[in-house]
Design a protein around this motif. Structure first.
Motif, PDB file in Angstrom:
ATOM      1  N   PHE A 131       0.834  -1.202   0.000  1.00 14.74           N
ATOM      2  CA  PHE A 131       0.000   0.000   0.000  1.00 14.74           C
ATOM      3  C   PHE A 131       0.867   1.249   0.000  1.00 14.74           C
ATOM      4  O   PHE A 131       0.576   2.228  -0.713  1.00 14.74           O
ATOM      5  CB  PHE A 131      -0.932  -0.010   1.218  1.00 14.74           C
ATOM      6  N   TYR A 132       1.923   1.251   0.800  1.00 15.97           N
ATOM      7  CA  TYR A 132       2.781   2.432   0.850  1.00 15.97           C
ATOM      8  C   TYR A 132       3.552   2.622  -0.463  1.00 15.97           C
ATOM      9  O   TYR A 132       3.825   3.755  -0.876  1.00 15.97           O
ATOM     10  CB  TYR A 132       3.733   2.331   2.033  1.00 15.97           C
ATOM     11  N   LYS A 133       3.893   1.530  -1.138  1.00 13.87           N
ATOM     12  CA  LYS A 133       4.529   1.664  -2.452  1.00 13.87           C
ATOM     13  C   LYS A 133       3.563   2.307  -3.441  1.00 13.87           C
ATOM     14  O   LYS A 133       3.951   3.194  -4.220  1.00 13.87           O
ATOM     15  CB  LYS A 133       4.977   0.288  -2.953  1.00 13.87           C
ATOM     16  N   ASP A 134       2.299   1.890  -3.401  1.00 10.32           N
ATOM     17  CA  ASP A 134       1.282   2.515  -4.253  1.00 10.32           C
ATOM     18  C   ASP A 134       1.101   3.986  -3.881  1.00 10.32           C
ATOM     19  O   ASP A 134       0.889   4.841  -4.759  1.00 10.32           O
ATOM     20  CB  ASP A 134      -0.053   1.784  -4.105  1.00 10.32           C
ATOM     21  N   THR A 135       1.179   4.280  -2.590  1.00 11.22           N
ATOM     22  CA  THR A 135       1.024   5.657  -2.125  1.00 11.22           C
ATOM     23  C   THR A 135       2.134   6.542  -2.668  1.00 11.22           C
ATOM     24  O   THR A 135       1.882   7.670  -3.125  1.00 11.22           O
ATOM     25  CB  THR A 135       1.026   5.690  -0.583  1.00 11.22           C
ATOM     26  N   VAL A 136       3.368   6.060  -2.614  1.00 11.34           N
ATOM     27  CA  VAL A 136       4.498   6.839  -3.132  1.00 11.34           C
ATOM     28  C   VAL A 136       4.291   7.135  -4.610  1.00 11.34           C
ATOM     29  O   VAL A 136       4.493   8.271  -5.075  1.00 11.34           O
ATOM     30  CB  VAL A 136       5.818   6.092  -2.886  1.00 11.34           C
ATOM     31  N   ASN A 137       3.868   6.149  -5.369  1.00 12.15           N
ATOM     32  CA  ASN A 137       3.653   6.352  -6.801  1.00 12.15           C
ATOM     33  C   ASN A 137       2.533   7.356  -7.054  1.00 12.15           C
ATOM     34  O   ASN A 137       2.667   8.263  -7.900  1.00 12.15           O
ATOM     35  CB  ASN A 137       3.319   5.021  -7.483  1.00 12.15           C
ATOM     36  N   PHE A 138       1.426   7.210  -6.328  1.00  7.49           N
ATOM     37  CA  PHE A 138       0.296   8.123  -6.490  1.00  7.49           C
ATOM     38  C   PHE A 138       0.698   9.552  -6.135  1.00  7.49           C
ATOM     39  O   PHE A 138       0.370  10.509  -6.862  1.00  7.49           O
ATOM     40  CB  PHE A 138      -0.865   7.664  -5.610  1.00  7.49           C
ATOM     41  N   ALA A 139       1.402   9.718  -5.030  1.00 11.89           N
ATOM     42  CA  ALA A 139       1.797  11.042  -4.585  1.00 11.89           C
ATOM     43  C   ALA A 139       2.788  11.682  -5.556  1.00 11.89           C
ATOM     44  O   ALA A 139       2.687  12.882  -5.868  1.00 11.89           O
ATOM     45  CB  ALA A 139       2.399  10.963  -3.184  1.00 11.89           C
ATOM     46  N   ALA A 140       3.754  10.915  -6.032  1.00  8.71           N
ATOM     47  CA  ALA A 140       4.744  11.448  -6.965  1.00  8.71           C
ATOM     48  C   ALA A 140       4.099  11.876  -8.280  1.00  8.71           C
ATOM     49  O   ALA A 140       4.442  12.924  -8.849  1.00  8.71           O
ATOM     50  CB  ALA A 140       5.827  10.408  -7.216  1.00  8.71           C
ATOM     51  N   GLU A 141       3.159  11.083  -8.777  1.00  6.84           N
ATOM     52  CA  GLU A 141       2.487  11.402 -10.036  1.00  6.84           C
ATOM     53  C   GLU A 141       1.636  12.661  -9.944  1.00  6.84           C
ATOM     54  O   GLU A 141       1.460  13.380 -10.935  1.00  6.84           O
ATOM     55  CB  GLU A 141       1.604  10.223 -10.460  1.00  6.84           C
ATOM     56  N   ASN A 142       1.118  12.945  -8.743  1.00  7.99           N
ATOM     57  CA  ASN A 142       0.166  14.050  -8.598  1.00  7.99           C
ATOM     58  C   ASN A 142       0.712  15.232  -7.790  1.00  7.99           C
ATOM     59  O   ASN A 142      -0.026  16.193  -7.548  1.00  7.99           O
ATOM     60  CB  ASN A 142      -1.118  13.527  -7.944  1.00  7.99           C
ATOM     61  N   GLY A 143       1.985  15.173  -7.382  1.00  9.57           N
ATOM     62  CA  GLY A 143       2.575  16.292  -6.651  1.00  9.57           C
ATOM     63  C   GLY A 143       1.950  16.522  -5.293  1.00  9.57           C
ATOM     64  O   GLY A 143       1.739  17.670  -4.881  1.00  9.57           O
ATOM     65  N   ILE A 144       1.656  15.439  -4.580  1.00 17.33           N
ATOM     66  CA  ILE A 144       0.992  15.533  -3.278  1.00 17.33           C
ATOM     67  C   ILE A 144       1.962  15.087  -2.189  1.00 17.33           C
ATOM     68  O   ILE A 144       2.548  13.998  -2.264  1.00 17.33           O
ATOM     69  CB  ILE A 144      -0.269  14.638  -3.249  1.00 17.33           C
ATOM     70  N   VAL A 145       2.132  15.907  -1.159  1.00 16.20           N
ATOM     71  CA  VAL A 145       2.956  15.540  -0.007  1.00 16.20           C
ATOM     72  C   VAL A 145       2.175  14.563   0.868  1.00 16.20           C
ATOM     73  O   VAL A 145       0.987  14.767   1.148  1.00 16.20           O
ATOM     74  CB  VAL A 145       3.345  16.785   0.811  1.00 16.20           C
ATOM     75  N   VAL A 146       2.839  13.504   1.308  1.00 16.72           N
ATOM     76  CA  VAL A 146       2.216  12.508   2.185  1.00 16.72           C
ATOM     77  C   VAL A 146       2.648  12.750   3.621  1.00 16.72           C
ATOM     78  O   VAL A 146       3.840  12.915   3.905  1.00 16.72           O
ATOM     79  CB  VAL A 146       2.601  11.076   1.764  1.00 16.72           C
ATOM     80  N   ALA A 147       1.676  12.763   4.527  1.00 17.59           N
ATOM     81  CA  ALA A 147       1.939  12.855   5.965  1.00 17.59           C
ATOM     82  C   ALA A 147       1.405  11.590   6.613  1.00 17.59           C
ATOM     83  O   ALA A 147       0.187  11.385   6.698  1.00 17.59           O
ATOM     84  CB  ALA A 147       1.270  14.082   6.570  1.00 17.59           C
TER      85      ALA A 147
END
Length: 397
Positions: A195-211
């Motif tokens: 899930f966290y690997k998917d999160t990194v990809n999603f965030a990188a593609e959309n320019g979203i900072v993850v907290a």
């Protein structure tokens, strides 16, 4: 000449009415009324650890309090030894490498960082993606930043993980920040590394900072250690994680937390805190370092205690016919309410008729409706007694 102040009026800023209502203040008042009337209430609605801080940590504070060095202002960003200690703990527990000076910020408890981050990263009109249900203080930080929230439903059908494919393109385009929290409050769900690997990809593609809010990171059951977001490749490039000593070491009142990860975000957190605080009392920092670097037997014992309570409670729930999923992490349980009740009406019934306090799911967001949150924060006997009292209401058979 006397003055009159009859017409003097205090006018709050426009921001104050926009702050979220503290839903759980109502729950506390209901519980206190029952206790004030002489009733024996088993309070399972709270999120406050019920065990004392381990003695070796308390002893460390007592010794540190005599050190004149700590009677002065602490360094604005905190003592290096404490940042080294949390970096060491992350290396030992998660095999995550952190630079103590550039990738660690000391916080006045995890909540402080969670509320500060939106003010650091968001402008009015920006969007923050927030889990629903989720920890209500995420809402507070977004409100203080005068930004907007878009909710990510956490559904049982998706193991209480957000579905990134369901987030609209419009929300992706406006979003600059996203909160995640596993082990989760209130659902007690845990997240796998995939899930966290998917999160990194999603965030990188959309320019979203993850907290990532990792407040319950030490509490995993059945031999499984919860996964840190920072274990995912690329996590430090797109986000940070919040860690706190409150739950791991029963230090909720000590107010020690950390932000860990992306060096640019850590620098911004330190910059904001320079304008608000000096730093934690040095004696508390010394005791926190003791907690992080000493034997972790106290943590293992605490997790075993919560698991024993969980098993005792769910064994009793099975006897009364309340079918629910055992939690895999955190010290919470997320239980469905019987048909014919809302989360509030069911919680009110349990308090009034069984003298058991639980937290209504609606207080955590729209998708919390239909559930109540129960804390594993009383001993086994009291947990069993709570289930027995609820069972006497004959709601599940």
């Amino acid at each position: 000449m006397s003055r009159t102040f009859d017409h003097f009026h205090i006018e709050p800023s426009d921001l104050m009415p926009q702050l979220p209502t503290q839903f759980f203040a109502t729950l506390v008042s209901k519980v206190n009324r029952q206790i004030g009337s002489g009733h024996d209430v088993i309070n399972l609605g709270q999120g406050n650890p019920d065990q004392p801080t381990p003695p070796h940590i308390v002893a460390s504070l007592k010794e540190a309090a005599d050190n004149p060095l700590y009677h002065k202002y602490s360094p604005f960003t905190g003592f290096h030894f404490l940042k080294e200690a949390v970096a060491q703990r992350y290396k030992e527990d998660y095999d995550v490498d952190l630079d103590p000076e550039t990738e660690v910020a000391i916080l006045f408890g995890g909540k402080t960082g969670l509320v500060q981050l939106p003010q650091i990263l968001l402008n009015p009109g920006d969007v923050c993606l927030v889990p629903d249900p989720g920890y209500p203080d995420y809402w507070s930080g977004v409100a203080l930043a005068r930004a907007e929230m878009k909710f990510m439903p956490l559904l049982e059908t998706n193991r209480f993980l957000p579905d990134y494919d369901a987030i609209s393109q419009a929300d992706r385009d406006k979003a600059k920040l996203m909160f995640l929290n596993y082990p989760n409050n209130p659902t007690s769900a845990v997240a796998p590394i995939s899930f966290y690997k998917d999160t990194v990809n999603f965030a990188a593609e959309n320019g979203i900072v993850v907290a990532s809010d990792f407040a319950y990171g030490a509490i995993g059951f059945d031999g499984a250690r919860p996964v840190s977001f920072l274990q995912a490749e690329g996590a430090k490039e797109i986000g940070i994680e919040f860690y706190t000593l409150s739950k791991t070491y029963n230090m909720a009142g000590w107010r020690v937390g950390f932000a860990l990860g992306n060096s640019n975000i850590i620098s911004l957190i330190n910059m904001l805190q320079d304008h608000i605080y000096v730093s934690l009392f040095g004696g508390i920092q010394a005791a926190a370092a003791t907690a992080l670097t000493s034997s972790q037997d106290c943590v293992h014992d605490l997790v075993a205690k919560y698991q024993s309570r969980r098993d005792a409670f769910f064994g009793s729930l099975a006897e009364i016919g309340w079918d629910a999923q055992k939690p895999a992490g955190s010290f919470f349980s997320w239980l469905p309410v019987p048909q014919g009740f809302t989360s509030v009406s069911f919680a009110d019934l349990l308090l009034e008729e069984a003298k058991v306090a639980v937290a209504p799911g609606i207080g955590f967001g729209h998708h919390g409706e239909g559930y109540v949150r129960i804390g594993l924060l009383s001993d086994e006997e009291r947990m069993r007694e709570a289930a027995y009292r609820i069972g006497k209401l004959n709601l599940f058979k």
